[in-house]
Design a protein around this motif. Sequence first.
Motif, short mmCIF file in Angstrom:
data_model
loop_
_atom_site.label_atom_id
_atom_site.label_comp_id
_atom_site.label_asym_id
_atom_site.label_seq_id
_atom_site.Cartn_x
_atom_site.Cartn_y
_atom_site.Cartn_z
N LEU A 190 0.86 -1.19 0.00
CA LEU A 190 0.00 0.00 0.00
C LEU A 190 0.89 1.23 0.00
CD1 LEU A 190 -2.69 -0.92 2.71
CD2 LEU A 190 -3.12 -0.64 0.27
N ASP A 191 0.45 2.31 -0.70
CA ASP A 191 1.23 3.54 -0.65
C ASP A 191 0.81 4.36 0.57
OD1 ASP A 191 -0.93 5.52 -1.38
OD2 ASP A 191 -1.00 4.25 -3.16
N LEU A 192 1.63 5.33 0.93
CA LEU A 192 1.42 6.11 2.16
C LEU A 192 0.07 6.83 2.15
CD1 LEU A 192 2.52 7.13 4.86
CD2 LEU A 192 3.57 9.03 3.62
N ASP A 193 -0.30 7.43 1.02
CA ASP A 193 -1.57 8.17 0.96
C ASP A 193 -2.75 7.26 1.29
OD1 ASP A 193 -0.21 10.44 0.30
OD2 ASP A 193 -0.53 10.26 -1.87
N SER A 194 -2.74 6.05 0.75
CA SER A 194 -3.83 5.10 1.02
C SER A 194 -3.88 4.71 2.49
CB SER A 194 -3.66 3.83 0.16
OG SER A 194 -3.65 4.15 -1.21
N ILE A 195 -2.71 4.48 3.08
CA ILE A 195 -2.64 4.08 4.49
C ILE A 195 -3.21 5.19 5.38
CG2 ILE A 195 -1.09 3.50 6.41
CD1 ILE A 195 0.84 2.34 4.26
N LEU A 196 -2.78 6.43 5.13
CA LEU A 196 -3.25 7.56 5.93
C LEU A 196 -4.75 7.77 5.78
CD1 LEU A 196 -0.35 10.14 5.36
CD2 LEU A 196 -0.64 8.53 7.24
N GLN A 197 -5.27 7.58 4.56
CA GLN A 197 -6.70 7.78 4.32
C GLN A 197 -7.53 6.71 5.03
OE1 GLN A 197 -7.84 10.61 2.60
NE2 GLN A 197 -9.66 9.91 3.74
N ILE A 198 -7.01 5.48 5.08
CA ILE A 198 -7.71 4.40 5.80
C ILE A 198 -7.83 4.77 7.28
CG2 ILE A 198 -7.45 2.02 6.63
CD1 ILE A 198 -6.18 1.39 3.87
N MET A 199 -6.75 5.28 7.87
CA MET A 199 -6.78 5.67 9.28
C MET A 199 -7.74 6.84 9.50
SD MET A 199 -2.91 5.15 10.79
CE MET A 199 -2.05 6.30 9.72
N ALA A 200 -7.70 7.82 8.60
CA ALA A 200 -8.57 9.00 8.73
C ALA A 200 -10.04 8.60 8.63
CB ALA A 200 -8.21 10.03 7.67
N ASP A 201 -10.36 7.71 7.68
CA ASP A 201 -11.75 7.26 7.52
C ASP A 201 -12.24 6.57 8.79
OD1 ASP A 201 -11.72 8.25 4.97
OD2 ASP A 201 -11.41 6.30 3.99
#
Length: 567
Positions: free
Chosen positions: A48-59
């Motif tokens: 997974l790329d960083l943007d996807s990981i951060l968005q999963i946590m934010a969601d």
Amino acid sequence: MAEAISHPLIALIRERGLLDALQIEEIGQEVQRSGKSVIQILQDYGLLDLDSILQIMADHLGTMVVTLEADTSPPEAIAAVPNETARMYQVVPMALYGDTLQIALADPLNPQTMDELGFALKYTLQVVVANPVEVAACIEKFYPAQADLGYTSLLKELWVDVEATKEEEGPKGLSISLDDAVNDVPVVKFVNLVLMQAVQDRASDIHFEPFEEEFKIRYRVDGALYEMAPPPKHLATPVTSRLKIMANLNISERRLPQDGRISTVISGKQVDLRLSTLPTAFGESVVLRVLDRGAVQLDLKTLGLPKDGYDFIVETINQPNGIFTVTGPTGCGKTTTLYSCLRHINQIDTKLLTIEDPVEFDIEGIMQVQVNESAGMTFGKALRAFLRQDPDIIMLGEIRDLETAQIAVQASLTGHLVLSTLHTNDASGAVTRMVDMGVEPFLISSTLLAVLAQRLVRRICTSCRTPFEPSESQLQNMSLSAHDIGDKVFYYGRGCPNCNDTGYKGRKGIYELLAVSDAIRNLINDRAPTVVVRQKAIELGMVTLREDGLRGIYAGETTVEEVLKYT
């Protein structure tokens, strides 16, 4: 693997079906092996790329992802979080809206961090998600490292509070509700600061010691104890109770010893703390063993074994059956050596079982059992059960009596490799110790493969290492002459800020490996005394602890004093 699966981020990714079971297992193995964060491993593996990981946590948190820059946070927001709090919890304040503080955390999914920040800060907290690397960079910019992490200033506050309370309450002294004190912000903050300071200074143990007139805190670094500035005496009970709460122990039980475990994140690092309480005349003494996963590399190659010793041990632990024993005093690294051996031979086609008191590190792929005497789970009972579990390799935390020694021998004779520890002064003493326990010599000679004796000596600090000419008395103590040392250079540490003026930083192992050859087996069968076994082993090429210590001295890694002290 269990550790990685229990990580909230992995659980979220698994719920979304973004990784399969094999990928999750690989992440678990990498977390155990490298100590890297799950976010870093996901990127390294290209899962997974960083943007996807951060968005999963934010969601999941119902918040947004932000980008941190050097001028992101206004001064009033930075001032709202004390230096030591920001560094301890890896938190960056983003903005201040009245009594609401917007923050970015290095690990926003950790509920314990949020709970404790709620205690420490007087604001309503609103979390946003940011790149952990950017969070760490902003912390370094806004909150520069301090020598004592705010420990001294907090101590002054606590002493001021004591004086103020005395004045208010008059000659009767302090009257403190334990329930209030345990959850009091200064107590929570004080305990966290002590833990953080100890981890920063690479302490292996932290001692909380109540005396009649004072409350001492000491921590052990590289085998030596150092005392911290003592807190007010009345904090002994609240601090002890706070530690017991963190370890899920019974705080009302103060008459019996208790053991527990704390798993927490300190300055962004996962740290396990093994806790032991002991009732004394003036309150409970508490000792924490610090198990910093990032600081310990469970790898045989990093133990500093000599090349021939390393090769022999690798060959020994790949034998189908027999007993391999590591011996030495408490705290000499025996468990680390055995864990490193287990990691080396831990393969998918091998069943490994351990019985320990207690389990110090969780190793993926190995069934680890903890002794529980009160529940009847003894070494002997566990070992008997092990033999019915179809193991290939068994690790026995310690051969401590005839029962465990006999079962270890029986396991070896029935086709299992047994790794264990013993408490003896040297390698040859392990043989005599087992005979003294009551094990028949012919059983020892037919099962024992090798004995490794070890000690940990302090390393000279590389920042202040200085050559010197050894004195005549030092050479005599080492049984050396000027001819023996030739042009070899000896070193010592002058002392500098990098090593807290001790001259030492870190430790290294010195080793003595006794290979059980036919000649040694004959001596064992003849019940030869330790000194005879030792002399024969030296004749056959065994390098003694003292000789291996000399190797470290000549390499400029340790000092004459350290080697003399431990050999």
